[in-house]
Enzyme design. Structure first.
Site, mmCIF file in Angstrom:
data_model
loop_
_atom_site.group_PDB
_atom_site.id
_atom_site.type_symbol
_atom_site.label_atom_id
_atom_site.label_comp_id
_atom_site.label_asym_id
_atom_site.label_seq_id
_atom_site.Cartn_x
_atom_site.Cartn_y
_atom_site.Cartn_z
ATOM 1 N N HIS A 56 -36.876 -88.882 82.834
ATOM 2 C CA HIS A 56 -37.644 -89.509 83.903
ATOM 3 C C HIS A 56 -37.121 -90.923 84.137
ATOM 4 O O HIS A 56 -36.519 -91.540 83.245
ATOM 5 C CB HIS A 56 -39.117 -89.563 83.531
ATOM 6 C CG HIS A 56 -39.786 -88.219 83.480
ATOM 7 N ND1 HIS A 56 -41.152 -88.081 83.514
ATOM 8 C CD2 HIS A 56 -39.274 -86.960 83.399
ATOM 9 C CE1 HIS A 56 -41.465 -86.791 83.468
ATOM 10 N NE2 HIS A 56 -40.341 -86.098 83.377
ATOM 11 N N GLU A 58 -38.547 -93.873 84.345
ATOM 12 C CA GLU A 58 -39.026 -94.930 83.451
ATOM 13 C C GLU A 58 -38.351 -94.842 82.082
ATOM 14 O O GLU A 58 -37.960 -95.865 81.513
ATOM 15 C CB GLU A 58 -40.547 -94.846 83.278
ATOM 16 C CG GLU A 58 -41.324 -95.073 84.566
ATOM 17 C CD GLU A 58 -41.593 -93.793 85.356
ATOM 18 O OE1 GLU A 58 -42.458 -93.837 86.237
ATOM 19 O OE2 GLU A 58 -40.946 -92.758 85.100
ATOM 20 N N CYS A 86 -46.158 -90.683 84.532
ATOM 21 C CA CYS A 86 -46.766 -89.533 83.860
ATOM 22 C C CYS A 86 -47.180 -89.976 82.454
ATOM 23 O O CYS A 86 -46.802 -91.070 82.007
ATOM 24 C CB CYS A 86 -45.762 -88.374 83.786
ATOM 25 S SG CYS A 86 -44.426 -88.638 82.595
ATOM 26 N N CYS A 89 -44.186 -91.138 80.271
ATOM 27 C CA CYS A 89 -43.624 -92.429 80.659
ATOM 28 C C CYS A 89 -44.595 -93.570 80.405
ATOM 29 O O CYS A 89 -44.193 -94.658 79.992
ATOM 30 C CB CYS A 89 -43.193 -92.385 82.115
ATOM 31 S SG CYS A 89 -41.798 -91.252 82.385
#
Length: 159
Positions: A56, A58, A86, A89
């Site tokens: 992801h 991040e 999410c 993250c």
């Protein structure tokens, strides 16, 4: 930091998200990490490109910032994310000790286009009842060995 700076950093996070979508790397998510008014790291979602469900924006931005700064603590940084992180993250932001998180779109915006983390939020509230997979504890006595080694270690680095 002036609001204009915040807007510009968020625009960079969004530009990363757009770059990732256009490249076919993954979902529409971008992140920028800033320290002392300068971008330290930026990344976009690379789940598809890397075949890695943890890639992801991040997470990748945090990894980049830590590599650039040569440390695991980003306690003097801020993170700008094109979307509300999410749970994975969000946890990474916490563990990196980043004190300020700015985000653009909400989890509801993400859900609307097919990125629904609601089950994860429910699992975090009640993992035994809501989990999408079985959760069973086993081998605690064996696993405690590593914990005991860590506890006894005199030169450990706390994090």
């Amino acid at each position: 930091m002036a609001d204009k700076g915040k807007k510009e950093f968020m625009k960079e996070a969004v530009a990363e998200a757009v770059r990732g979508v256009l490249a076919g790397d993954g979902g529409p998510f971008g992140a920028v990490i800033v320290r002392d008014g300068e971008v330290v790291s930026k990344a976009h979602n690379m789940v598809i490109r890397l075949n890695d469900p943890t890639a992801h924006a991040e997470i990748l931005a945090i990894r980049g910032a830590c590599a650039t700064l040569g440390r695991f603590s980003l306690e003097d940084c801020q993170i700008y994310s094109s979307c509300e992180p999410c749970p994975m993250c969000f946890s990474a932001v916490h563990w990196a000790r980043i004190p300020v998180l700015y985000f653009g779109c909400t989890r509801s915006d993400a859900e609307r286009i097919g990125f629904d983390d609601s089950l994860l939020y429910k699992m975090l509230q009640d993992p035994g009842e809501k989990a999408s997979f079985k959760i069973k504890r086993t081998g605690r006595e064996d696993a405690l060995e590593a914990f005991e080694l860590w506890e006894a270690k005199t030169d450990k680095v706390a994090y």
